[in-house]
Design a protein around this motif. Structure first.
Motif, PDB file in Angstrom:
ATOM      1  N   GLY A 137       0.398   9.366  -7.861  1.00 54.24           N
ATOM      2  CA  GLY A 137       0.924   9.062  -9.244  1.00 54.24           C
ATOM      3  C   GLY A 137       0.815   7.530  -9.520  1.00 54.24           C
ATOM      4  N   GLY A 138       0.600   6.684  -8.681  1.00 54.43           N
ATOM      5  CA  GLY A 138       0.797   5.200  -8.939  1.00 54.43           C
ATOM      6  C   GLY A 138      -0.216   4.802 -10.033  1.00 54.43           C
ATOM      7  N   PRO A 139      -1.173   4.960  -9.891  1.00 53.35           N
ATOM      8  CA  PRO A 139      -2.399   4.818 -10.900  1.00 53.35           C
ATOM      9  C   PRO A 139      -2.016   5.418 -12.288  1.00 53.35           C
ATOM     10  N   LEU A 140      -1.520   6.535 -12.279  1.00 51.47           N
ATOM     11  CA  LEU A 140      -0.872   7.147 -13.594  1.00 51.47           C
ATOM     12  C   LEU A 140      -0.006   6.466 -14.184  1.00 51.47           C
ATOM     13  N   ILE A 141       1.113   6.087 -13.338  1.00 54.01           N
ATOM     14  CA  ILE A 141       2.436   5.614 -13.872  1.00 54.01           C
ATOM     15  C   ILE A 141       1.864   3.928 -14.685  1.00 54.01           C
ATOM     16  N   ASP A 142       0.670   3.605 -13.876  1.00 56.10           N
ATOM     17  CA  ASP A 142      -0.002   2.279 -14.471  1.00 56.10           C
ATOM     18  C   ASP A 142      -0.335   2.423 -15.764  1.00 56.10           C
ATOM     19  N   GLN A 143      -1.093   3.471 -15.742  1.00 58.68           N
ATOM     20  CA  GLN A 143      -1.765   3.892 -17.363  1.00 58.68           C
ATOM     21  C   GLN A 143      -0.790   4.261 -18.269  1.00 58.68           C
ATOM     22  N   ALA A 172      -2.725  -7.834  -1.239  1.00 60.72           N
ATOM     23  CA  ALA A 172      -3.687  -7.021  -0.508  1.00 60.72           C
ATOM     24  C   ALA A 172      -3.218  -5.686  -0.529  1.00 60.72           C
ATOM     25  N   GLY A 173      -3.672  -4.483  -0.741  1.00 60.09           N
ATOM     26  CA  GLY A 173      -3.152  -3.069  -0.511  1.00 60.09           C
ATOM     27  C   GLY A 173      -3.502  -2.392  -1.998  1.00 60.09           C
ATOM     28  N   GLY A 174      -3.383  -1.306  -1.880  1.00 55.92           N
ATOM     29  CA  GLY A 174      -3.854  -0.392  -3.266  1.00 55.92           C
ATOM     30  C   GLY A 174      -3.091  -0.580  -4.262  1.00 55.92           C
ATOM     31  N   VAL A 175      -1.753  -0.960  -4.152  1.00 52.54           N
ATOM     32  CA  VAL A 175      -0.779  -1.011  -5.310  1.00 52.54           C
ATOM     33  C   VAL A 175      -0.920  -2.438  -6.146  1.00 52.54           C
ATOM     34  N   SER A 176      -1.851  -3.386  -5.278  1.00 49.45           N
ATOM     35  CA  SER A 176      -2.241  -4.689  -6.152  1.00 49.45           C
ATOM     36  C   SER A 176      -3.111  -4.488  -7.082  1.00 49.45           C
ATOM     37  N   ALA A 177      -3.742  -3.030  -7.388  1.00 50.04           N
ATOM     38  CA  ALA A 177      -4.541  -2.686  -8.575  1.00 50.04           C
ATOM     39  C   ALA A 177      -3.603  -2.706  -9.637  1.00 50.04           C
ATOM     40  N   ASN A 178      -2.445  -2.491  -9.588  1.00 49.40           N
ATOM     41  CA  ASN A 178      -1.454  -2.384 -10.835  1.00 49.40           C
ATOM     42  C   ASN A 178      -1.371  -3.629 -11.866  1.00 49.40           C
ATOM     43  N   CYS A 187      -9.143  -4.003  -1.823  1.00 50.39           N
ATOM     44  CA  CYS A 187      -7.579  -3.812  -1.855  1.00 50.39           C
ATOM     45  C   CYS A 187      -7.140  -2.492  -1.167  1.00 50.39           C
ATOM     46  N   THR A 188      -7.904  -1.415  -1.577  1.00 58.65           N
ATOM     47  CA  THR A 188      -7.472  -0.198  -1.124  1.00 58.65           C
ATOM     48  C   THR A 188      -8.337  -0.171   0.214  1.00 58.65           C
ATOM     49  N   ASP A 189      -8.072   0.929   1.197  1.00 58.85           N
ATOM     50  CA  ASP A 189      -8.625   0.850   2.503  1.00 58.85           C
ATOM     51  C   ASP A 189      -9.994   0.798   2.493  1.00 58.85           C
ATOM     52  N   SER A 212       0.860  -1.044   0.040  1.00 57.75           N
ATOM     53  CA  SER A 212       0.068   0.014  -0.124  1.00 57.75           C
ATOM     54  C   SER A 212       0.706   1.233  -0.041  1.00 57.75           C
ATOM     55  N   GLY A 213       0.328   2.359   0.170  1.00 56.15           N
ATOM     56  CA  GLY A 213       0.994   3.593   0.289  1.00 56.15           C
ATOM     57  C   GLY A 213       1.758   3.883   1.523  1.00 56.15           C
ATOM     58  N   GLY A 214       1.482   2.993   2.581  1.00 56.64           N
ATOM     59  CA  GLY A 214       2.238   3.051   3.862  1.00 56.64           C
ATOM     60  C   GLY A 214       2.980   1.807   4.237  1.00 56.64           C
ATOM     61  N   HIS A 215       2.575   0.775   3.733  1.00 60.13           N
ATOM     62  CA  HIS A 215       3.231  -0.556   4.146  1.00 60.13           C
ATOM     63  C   HIS A 215       3.662  -1.480   3.161  1.00 60.13           C
ATOM     64  N   ALA A 259       6.066   0.172  -1.286  1.00 55.51           N
ATOM     65  CA  ALA A 259       6.215   0.201  -2.593  1.00 55.51           C
ATOM     66  C   ALA A 259       5.114   1.350  -3.300  1.00 55.51           C
ATOM     67  N   GLY A 260       3.896   1.473  -2.602  1.00 56.04           N
ATOM     68  CA  GLY A 260       2.995   2.929  -3.063  1.00 56.04           C
ATOM     69  C   GLY A 260       3.761   4.290  -3.074  1.00 56.04           C
ATOM     70  N   GLU A 261       4.813   4.307  -2.061  1.00 58.99           N
ATOM     71  CA  GLU A 261       5.554   5.539  -2.119  1.00 58.99           C
ATOM     72  C   GLU A 261       6.502   5.549  -3.215  1.00 58.99           C
ATOM     73  N   ALA A 262       7.056   4.473  -3.527  1.00 58.46           N
ATOM     74  CA  ALA A 262       7.778   4.384  -4.560  1.00 58.46           C
ATOM     75  C   ALA A 262       7.232   4.712  -6.032  1.00 58.46           C
TER      76      ALA A 262
HETATM   77  O1  KG4 Z   1      -3.802   0.829   0.084  1.00 58.13           O
HETATM   78  P1  KG4 Z   1      -4.032   2.099  -0.217  1.00 58.13           P
HETATM   79  O2  KG4 Z   1      -5.378   2.595  -0.992  1.00 58.13           O
HETATM   80  O3  KG4 Z   1      -3.960   3.133   0.806  1.00 58.13           O
HETATM   81  C1  KG4 Z   1      -3.065   3.153   1.874  1.00 58.13           C
HETATM   82  O4  KG4 Z   1      -1.725   3.569   1.620  1.00 58.13           O
HETATM   83  O5  KG4 Z   1      -3.387   2.361   2.749  1.00 58.13           O
HETATM   84  O6  KG4 Z   1      -2.800   2.330  -1.244  1.00 58.13           O
HETATM   85  C2  KG4 Z   1      -2.796   3.559  -1.923  1.00 58.13           C
HETATM   86  C3  KG4 Z   1      -1.478   3.249  -2.745  1.00 58.13           C
HETATM   87  C4  KG4 Z   1      -0.986   4.823  -3.478  1.00 58.13           C
HETATM   88  O7  KG4 Z   1       0.412   4.871  -3.029  1.00 58.13           O
HETATM   89  C5  KG4 Z   1      -1.183   4.693  -4.915  1.00 58.13           C
HETATM   90  O8  KG4 Z   1      -0.471   5.348  -5.439  1.00 58.13           O
HETATM   91  C6  KG4 Z   1      -1.025   3.122  -4.885  1.00 58.13           C
HETATM   92  O9  KG4 Z   1      -1.662   2.646  -3.835  1.00 58.13           O
HETATM   93  N1  KG4 Z   1      -2.040   2.809  -6.096  1.00 58.13           N
HETATM   94  C7  KG4 Z   1      -1.395   2.240  -7.333  1.00 58.13           C
HETATM   95  C8  KG4 Z   1      -2.284   1.813  -8.184  1.00 58.13           C
HETATM   96  N2  KG4 Z   1      -3.419   2.159  -7.687  1.00 58.13           N
HETATM   97  C9  KG4 Z   1      -3.089   2.644  -6.525  1.00 58.13           C
HETATM   98  N3  KG4 Z   1       0.031   2.149  -7.445  1.00 58.13           N
HETATM   99  C10 KG4 Z   1       0.490   1.273  -8.786  1.00 58.13           C
HETATM  100  N4  KG4 Z   1      -0.506   1.161  -9.763  1.00 58.13           N
HETATM  101  C11 KG4 Z   1      -1.950   1.401  -9.330  1.00 58.13           C
HETATM  102  N5  KG4 Z   1      -2.682   0.982 -10.096  1.00 58.13           N
END
Ligand code: KG4
Ligand code: ZN
Length: 338
Positions: A182-188, A272-278, A304-306, A139-142, A165-168
Protein backbone atom coordinates in the motif's frame (compact mmCIF):
# COMPACT_ATOMS: atom_id res chain seq x y z
CA UNK A 1 40.43 -13.42 -24.63
CA UNK A 2 38.96 -12.03 -21.42
CA UNK A 3 37.57 -8.48 -21.59
CA UNK A 4 39.59 -5.89 -19.68
CA UNK A 5 38.61 -4.44 -16.31
CA UNK A 6 37.25 -5.92 -13.10
CA UNK A 7 33.94 -7.52 -14.03
CA UNK A 8 31.57 -8.65 -11.29
CA UNK A 9 28.25 -10.47 -11.56
CA UNK A 10 25.88 -9.52 -8.72
CA UNK A 11 22.94 -11.71 -7.66
CA UNK A 12 20.07 -10.67 -5.37
CA UNK A 13 17.33 -13.03 -4.16
CA UNK A 14 16.65 -12.06 -0.53
CA UNK A 15 12.91 -11.37 -0.81
CA UNK A 16 10.54 -11.12 -3.77
CA UNK A 17 12.83 -9.73 -6.47
CA UNK A 18 15.13 -11.93 -8.54
CA UNK A 19 17.88 -9.72 -9.89
CA UNK A 20 21.24 -9.96 -11.63
CA UNK A 21 23.63 -7.16 -12.59
CA UNK A 22 27.02 -6.70 -14.19
CA UNK A 23 29.49 -4.14 -12.87
CA UNK A 24 32.70 -3.30 -14.70
CA UNK A 25 35.29 -1.18 -12.87
CA UNK A 26 32.59 0.26 -10.60
CA UNK A 27 30.15 1.09 -13.44
CA UNK A 28 26.88 -0.78 -13.80
CA UNK A 29 26.45 -2.24 -17.31
CA UNK A 30 23.15 -4.03 -16.68
CA UNK A 31 20.63 -4.48 -13.87
CA UNK A 32 17.82 -6.93 -14.60
CA UNK A 33 15.02 -7.19 -12.02
CA UNK A 34 12.19 -9.74 -12.13
CA UNK A 35 9.50 -8.79 -9.62
CA UNK A 36 7.16 -11.48 -8.34
CA UNK A 37 3.46 -10.70 -8.49
CA UNK A 38 2.31 -14.05 -7.05
CA UNK A 39 2.11 -12.45 -3.58
CA UNK A 40 -0.37 -9.65 -4.26
CA UNK A 41 -3.50 -11.71 -3.61
CA UNK A 42 -2.11 -12.85 -0.24
CA UNK A 43 -1.49 -9.31 1.03
CA UNK A 44 2.21 -9.92 1.69
CA UNK A 45 5.22 -11.97 0.60
CA UNK A 46 4.68 -15.75 0.90
CA UNK A 47 8.16 -17.25 1.51
CA UNK A 48 7.53 -20.56 -0.26
CA UNK A 49 6.15 -18.84 -3.36
CA UNK A 50 9.14 -16.49 -3.36
CA UNK A 51 11.63 -19.41 -3.34
CA UNK A 52 9.84 -21.16 -6.19
CA UNK A 53 9.72 -18.00 -8.29
CA UNK A 54 13.46 -17.40 -7.72
CA UNK A 55 14.18 -20.95 -8.91
CA UNK A 56 12.20 -20.36 -12.09
CA UNK A 57 13.69 -16.98 -12.93
CA UNK A 58 17.28 -16.97 -11.73
CA UNK A 59 18.79 -18.59 -14.85
CA UNK A 60 16.98 -16.36 -17.40
CA UNK A 61 17.60 -13.24 -15.29
CA UNK A 62 21.36 -13.89 -15.08
CA UNK A 63 21.44 -14.75 -18.76
CA UNK A 64 19.69 -11.50 -19.66
CA UNK A 65 22.01 -9.42 -17.46
CA UNK A 66 25.06 -10.96 -19.17
CA UNK A 67 23.64 -10.42 -22.65
CA UNK A 68 22.59 -6.82 -21.95
CA UNK A 69 26.09 -6.04 -20.70
CA UNK A 70 27.74 -7.87 -23.62
CA UNK A 71 29.69 -10.03 -21.18
CA UNK A 72 30.55 -13.74 -21.43
CA UNK A 73 31.05 -16.10 -18.51
CA UNK A 74 34.80 -16.19 -19.20
CA UNK A 75 34.95 -12.38 -18.62
CA UNK A 76 33.78 -12.59 -15.01
CA UNK A 77 36.32 -11.92 -12.25
CA UNK A 78 34.02 -12.71 -9.32
CA UNK A 79 30.44 -13.42 -8.32
CA UNK A 80 28.83 -11.37 -5.55
CA UNK A 81 25.59 -12.61 -3.99
CA UNK A 82 23.25 -11.61 -1.17
CA UNK A 83 24.09 -13.91 1.70
CA UNK A 84 21.91 -12.26 4.37
CA UNK A 85 19.53 -11.05 5.75
CA UNK A 86 16.29 -12.14 4.11
CA UNK A 87 13.95 -15.10 3.64
CA UNK A 88 16.06 -18.20 4.05
CA UNK A 89 14.54 -20.20 1.18
CA UNK A 90 14.85 -17.22 -1.15
CA UNK A 91 18.46 -16.56 -0.12
CA UNK A 92 19.34 -20.23 -0.63
CA UNK A 93 18.40 -20.07 -4.31
CA UNK A 94 20.79 -17.17 -5.01
CA UNK A 95 23.49 -18.61 -2.77
CA UNK A 96 23.42 -22.06 -4.39
CA UNK A 97 23.42 -20.55 -7.86
CA UNK A 98 26.33 -18.19 -7.09
CA UNK A 99 28.37 -20.96 -5.46
CA UNK A 100 27.88 -23.38 -8.33
CA UNK A 101 28.81 -20.80 -10.94
CA UNK A 102 31.87 -19.60 -9.01
CA UNK A 103 33.01 -23.20 -8.56
CA UNK A 104 32.53 -24.07 -12.22
CA UNK A 105 34.35 -20.93 -13.42
CA UNK A 106 36.97 -21.19 -10.68
CA UNK A 107 36.58 -17.51 -9.70
CA UNK A 108 36.10 -15.86 -6.27
CA UNK A 109 32.74 -15.81 -4.53
CA UNK A 110 31.90 -12.66 -2.55
CA UNK A 111 29.15 -12.73 0.07
CA UNK A 112 27.23 -9.51 0.58
CA UNK A 113 25.15 -8.12 3.42
CA UNK A 114 21.92 -6.87 1.82
CA UNK A 115 21.61 -3.79 4.07
CA UNK A 116 25.20 -2.70 3.47
CA UNK A 117 24.52 -3.03 -0.26
CA UNK A 118 21.46 -0.74 0.08
CA UNK A 119 23.77 1.92 1.56
CA UNK A 120 26.27 1.48 -1.28
CA UNK A 121 23.53 1.89 -3.91
CA UNK A 122 24.52 5.53 -3.44
CA UNK A 123 27.89 4.76 -5.10
CA UNK A 124 26.34 3.64 -8.39
CA UNK A 125 25.62 7.02 -9.98
CA UNK A 126 27.78 10.13 -10.26
CA UNK A 127 28.31 12.51 -8.62
CA UNK A 128 29.20 10.18 -5.77
CA UNK A 129 28.58 11.37 -2.20
CA UNK A 130 31.66 12.34 -0.21
CA UNK A 131 32.65 10.31 2.83
CA UNK A 132 31.62 10.26 5.56
CA UNK A 133 27.91 10.26 4.81
CA UNK A 134 24.73 9.32 6.63
CA UNK A 135 22.32 6.95 4.92
CA UNK A 136 18.66 6.65 5.83
CA UNK A 137 17.77 3.13 4.64
CA UNK A 138 14.01 2.68 4.56
CA UNK A 139 12.46 -0.46 3.13
CA UNK A 140 9.68 -2.93 3.82
CA UNK A 141 11.89 -4.92 6.19
CA UNK A 142 14.35 -2.41 7.62
CA UNK A 143 14.74 1.16 8.80
CA UNK A 144 18.25 2.27 9.71
CA UNK A 145 20.37 5.37 10.01
CA UNK A 146 23.88 4.35 9.00
CA UNK A 147 27.16 6.25 9.21
CA UNK A 148 29.31 5.23 6.24
CA UNK A 149 32.93 6.42 6.47
CA UNK A 150 34.36 4.23 3.71
CA UNK A 151 32.72 1.80 1.23
CA UNK A 152 33.43 -1.05 3.63
CA UNK A 153 33.19 0.80 6.92
CA UNK A 154 29.69 1.34 8.28
CA UNK A 155 28.06 1.76 11.65
CA UNK A 156 24.36 1.66 12.51
CA UNK A 157 23.56 4.79 14.53
CA UNK A 158 19.88 3.99 14.94
CA UNK A 159 17.23 1.57 13.74
CA UNK A 160 13.62 0.70 14.25
CA UNK A 161 12.78 -1.16 17.42
CA UNK A 162 9.61 -2.64 15.89
CA UNK A 163 8.07 -2.14 12.43
CA UNK A 164 10.01 -0.84 9.42
CA UNK A 165 8.91 2.40 7.71
CA UNK A 166 7.61 0.41 4.71
CA UNK A 167 5.60 -1.81 7.03
CA UNK A 168 4.11 1.30 8.63
CA UNK A 169 2.97 2.42 5.16
CA UNK A 170 1.71 -1.02 4.15
CA UNK A 171 -0.10 -1.79 7.42
CA UNK A 172 -1.75 1.65 7.46
CA UNK A 173 -2.82 1.10 3.86
CA UNK A 174 -4.35 -2.23 4.86
CA UNK A 175 -6.36 -0.48 7.59
CA UNK A 176 -7.66 1.85 4.87
CA UNK A 177 -8.68 -1.16 2.76
CA UNK A 178 -5.95 -0.63 0.15
CA UNK A 179 -4.20 -3.61 -1.51
CA UNK A 180 -0.62 -4.72 -0.79
CA UNK A 181 1.88 -3.11 -1.04
CA UNK A 182 0.00 0.00 0.00
CA UNK A 183 2.97 2.40 0.33
CA UNK A 184 2.87 3.66 -3.28
CA UNK A 185 -0.94 4.03 -3.08
CA UNK A 186 -0.74 6.13 0.09
CA UNK A 187 1.82 8.29 -1.74
CA UNK A 188 -0.55 8.66 -4.68
CA UNK A 189 -3.68 9.58 -2.66
CA UNK A 190 -1.66 11.82 -0.34
CA UNK A 191 -0.68 14.10 -3.21
CA UNK A 192 -4.17 15.66 -3.21
CA UNK A 193 -4.84 15.39 0.53
CA UNK A 194 -4.32 17.69 3.52
CA UNK A 195 -1.44 16.42 5.71
CA UNK A 196 -2.66 18.49 8.66
CA UNK A 197 -6.25 17.25 8.65
CA UNK A 198 -5.69 14.42 11.14
CA UNK A 199 -3.02 14.09 13.80
CA UNK A 200 -1.40 10.90 15.00
CA UNK A 201 1.06 11.01 17.89
CA UNK A 202 4.77 10.57 17.20
CA UNK A 203 6.55 8.08 19.47
CA UNK A 204 9.03 9.41 22.00
CA UNK A 205 12.02 7.10 21.62
CA UNK A 206 15.37 8.11 23.04
CA UNK A 207 18.52 8.36 20.94
CA UNK A 208 18.49 7.62 17.23
CA UNK A 209 16.29 4.53 17.28
CA UNK A 210 12.85 4.73 15.72
CA UNK A 211 9.45 3.13 16.29
CA UNK A 212 6.38 2.79 14.07
CA UNK A 213 4.12 0.26 15.76
CA UNK A 214 2.43 2.88 17.98
CA UNK A 215 1.47 4.98 14.96
CA UNK A 216 -0.22 1.97 13.36
CA UNK A 217 -2.15 1.25 16.58
CA UNK A 218 -3.33 4.84 16.98
CA UNK A 219 -4.49 4.90 13.34
CA UNK A 220 -6.35 1.65 13.92
CA UNK A 221 -8.22 2.96 17.02
CA UNK A 222 -8.93 6.28 15.33
CA UNK A 223 -10.41 4.57 12.26
CA UNK A 224 -12.47 2.11 14.33
CA UNK A 225 -14.03 4.98 16.25
CA UNK A 226 -14.73 7.11 13.17
CA UNK A 227 -16.15 4.27 11.09
CA UNK A 228 -18.51 3.33 13.92
CA UNK A 229 -19.98 6.82 13.82
CA UNK A 230 -19.69 7.40 10.05
CA UNK A 231 -19.52 4.14 8.04
CA UNK A 232 -18.22 5.98 4.94
CA UNK A 233 -15.51 7.82 6.85
CA UNK A 234 -12.54 6.20 5.09
CA UNK A 235 -14.03 6.54 1.63
CA UNK A 236 -14.97 10.19 2.22
CA UNK A 237 -11.59 11.19 3.67
CA UNK A 238 -9.17 8.84 1.90
CA UNK A 239 -6.87 11.53 0.51
CA UNK A 240 -6.63 13.47 3.77
CA UNK A 241 -6.10 10.25 5.73
CA UNK A 242 -3.28 9.16 3.39
CA UNK A 243 -1.66 12.61 3.52
CA UNK A 244 -1.86 12.74 7.33
CA UNK A 245 -0.53 9.20 7.81
CA UNK A 246 2.29 9.84 5.34
CA UNK A 247 3.16 13.09 7.09
CA UNK A 248 3.38 11.34 10.46
CA UNK A 249 5.78 8.70 9.11
CA UNK A 250 7.88 11.36 7.37
CA UNK A 251 8.04 13.46 10.55
CA UNK A 252 9.35 10.48 12.54
CA UNK A 253 12.05 9.78 9.93
CA UNK A 254 13.09 13.41 9.46
CA UNK A 255 13.25 14.06 13.19
CA UNK A 256 15.81 11.28 13.70
CA UNK A 257 17.76 12.06 10.55
CA UNK A 258 18.15 15.69 11.65
CA UNK A 259 19.24 14.53 15.09
CA UNK A 260 21.84 12.17 13.56
CA UNK A 261 23.19 14.94 11.36
CA UNK A 262 23.43 17.37 14.28
CA UNK A 263 25.08 14.86 16.61
CA UNK A 264 27.68 13.71 14.06
CA UNK A 265 28.12 17.05 12.27
CA UNK A 266 27.74 15.16 8.96
CA UNK A 267 25.84 16.98 6.22
CA UNK A 268 26.31 14.48 3.38
CA UNK A 269 22.95 12.74 3.42
CA UNK A 270 21.97 9.69 1.35
CA UNK A 271 18.82 7.61 1.21
CA UNK A 272 18.11 4.04 0.11
CA UNK A 273 15.32 1.45 0.14
CA UNK A 274 11.87 1.30 -1.48
CA UNK A 275 10.26 3.93 0.77
CA UNK A 276 12.70 6.53 -0.54
CA UNK A 277 10.51 6.63 -3.67
CA UNK A 278 7.91 8.47 -1.58
CA UNK A 279 7.28 11.91 -3.05
CA UNK A 280 6.35 13.52 0.25
CA UNK A 281 9.58 12.23 1.79
CA UNK A 282 11.68 13.46 -1.12
CA UNK A 283 10.10 16.93 -0.78
CA UNK A 284 10.73 16.94 2.97
CA UNK A 285 14.37 15.95 2.39
CA UNK A 286 14.83 18.75 -0.15
CA UNK A 287 13.38 21.28 2.30
CA UNK A 288 15.65 20.12 5.11
CA UNK A 289 18.64 20.06 2.77
CA UNK A 290 18.08 23.73 1.95
CA UNK A 291 17.47 24.66 5.56
CA UNK A 292 20.46 22.82 7.05
CA UNK A 293 22.85 23.01 4.11
CA UNK A 294 22.82 19.27 3.53
CA UNK A 295 24.38 17.72 0.43
CA UNK A 296 21.67 15.33 -0.58
CA UNK A 297 22.19 12.17 -2.65
CA UNK A 298 19.12 10.29 -3.87
CA UNK A 299 19.67 7.16 -6.03
CA UNK A 300 17.44 6.48 -9.05
CA UNK A 301 14.39 4.42 -8.15
CA UNK A 302 15.70 1.21 -9.80
CA UNK A 303 18.59 1.28 -7.32
CA UNK A 304 16.38 2.11 -4.29
CA UNK A 305 14.22 -1.01 -4.34
CA UNK A 306 15.85 -4.45 -4.15
CA UNK A 307 18.29 -4.85 -7.05
CA UNK A 308 21.49 -6.67 -7.95
CA UNK A 309 23.36 -3.53 -9.08
CA UNK A 310 23.91 -2.65 -5.41
CA UNK A 311 25.17 -6.21 -4.80
CA UNK A 312 27.57 -5.99 -7.74
CA UNK A 313 28.93 -2.58 -6.68
CA UNK A 314 29.47 -3.77 -3.11
CA UNK A 315 31.17 -6.86 -4.56
CA UNK A 316 33.43 -4.58 -6.57
CA UNK A 317 34.63 -2.68 -3.49
CA UNK A 318 35.14 -5.94 -1.57
CA UNK A 319 37.06 -7.40 -4.53
CA UNK A 320 39.38 -4.36 -4.54
CA UNK A 321 40.15 -5.09 -0.88
CA UNK A 322 40.64 -8.81 -1.58
CA UNK A 323 37.61 -9.79 0.51
CA UNK A 324 36.34 -13.05 -0.94
CA UNK A 325 34.38 -15.86 0.72
CA UNK A 326 35.00 -19.55 0.28
CA UNK A 327 32.52 -22.15 -0.88
CA UNK A 328 31.42 -22.79 2.71
CA UNK A 329 29.60 -19.44 2.73
CA UNK A 330 25.99 -20.17 3.64
CA UNK A 331 22.77 -18.19 3.45
CA UNK A 332 21.57 -16.67 6.70
CA UNK A 333 18.12 -15.20 7.44
CA UNK A 334 19.55 -12.96 10.15
CA UNK A 335 22.92 -11.35 9.99
CA UNK A 336 25.29 -9.51 12.23
CA UNK A 337 26.62 -6.22 10.94
CA UNK A 338 30.39 -6.47 10.72
O1 KG4 B 1 13.26 -1.84 -0.55
P1 KG4 B 1 11.97 -2.46 -0.97
O2 KG4 B 1 11.63 -2.46 -2.43
O3 KG4 B 1 11.88 -3.96 -0.52
C1 KG4 B 1 12.30 -4.39 0.74
O4 KG4 B 1 11.45 -4.33 1.64
O5 KG4 B 1 13.47 -4.79 0.87
O6 KG4 B 1 10.82 -1.71 -0.14
C2 KG4 B 1 9.48 -2.07 -0.28
C3 KG4 B 1 8.66 -1.11 0.59
C4 KG4 B 1 7.20 -1.52 0.69
O7 KG4 B 1 6.83 -1.46 2.04
C5 KG4 B 1 6.49 -0.44 -0.13
O8 KG4 B 1 5.18 -0.17 0.29
C6 KG4 B 1 7.39 0.75 0.10
O9 KG4 B 1 8.70 0.21 0.05
N1 KG4 B 1 7.23 1.79 -0.92
C7 KG4 B 1 6.71 3.00 -0.68
C8 KG4 B 1 6.68 3.69 -1.92
N2 KG4 B 1 7.20 2.85 -2.87
C9 KG4 B 1 7.53 1.69 -2.25
N3 KG4 B 1 6.28 3.56 0.46
C10 KG4 B 1 5.82 4.80 0.39
N4 KG4 B 1 5.75 5.54 -0.75
C11 KG4 B 1 6.18 5.01 -1.91
N5 KG4 B 1 6.12 5.74 -3.04
ZN1 ZN C 1 16.09 -4.50 0.55
Amino acid sequence: MKREGIIILGIESSCDETSAAICRDGKILSNVIASQDAHVKYGGVVPELASRAHMQTIVPVVDQAMKKAGIDLKDLDAIAFTQSPGLIGALLVGTSFAKSLALSLDIPLISIHHMQAHVLSNLIESPLPSFPFLCLTISGGHTQIVLCSDPLKMEILGETIDDAAGEAFDKSAKLLGLPYPGGPLIDQYASTGDPNRFHFPEPQIEGLNLSFSGVKTSIMYFLQKQVKEHPNFIHDHLNDLCASIQQTIINILMHKLKKASMETGIKNICIAGGVSANKGLRNALQEQAEKYNWKLHVPSFEYCTDNAAMIAITGYYKFLKGEASNLHASASARATWD
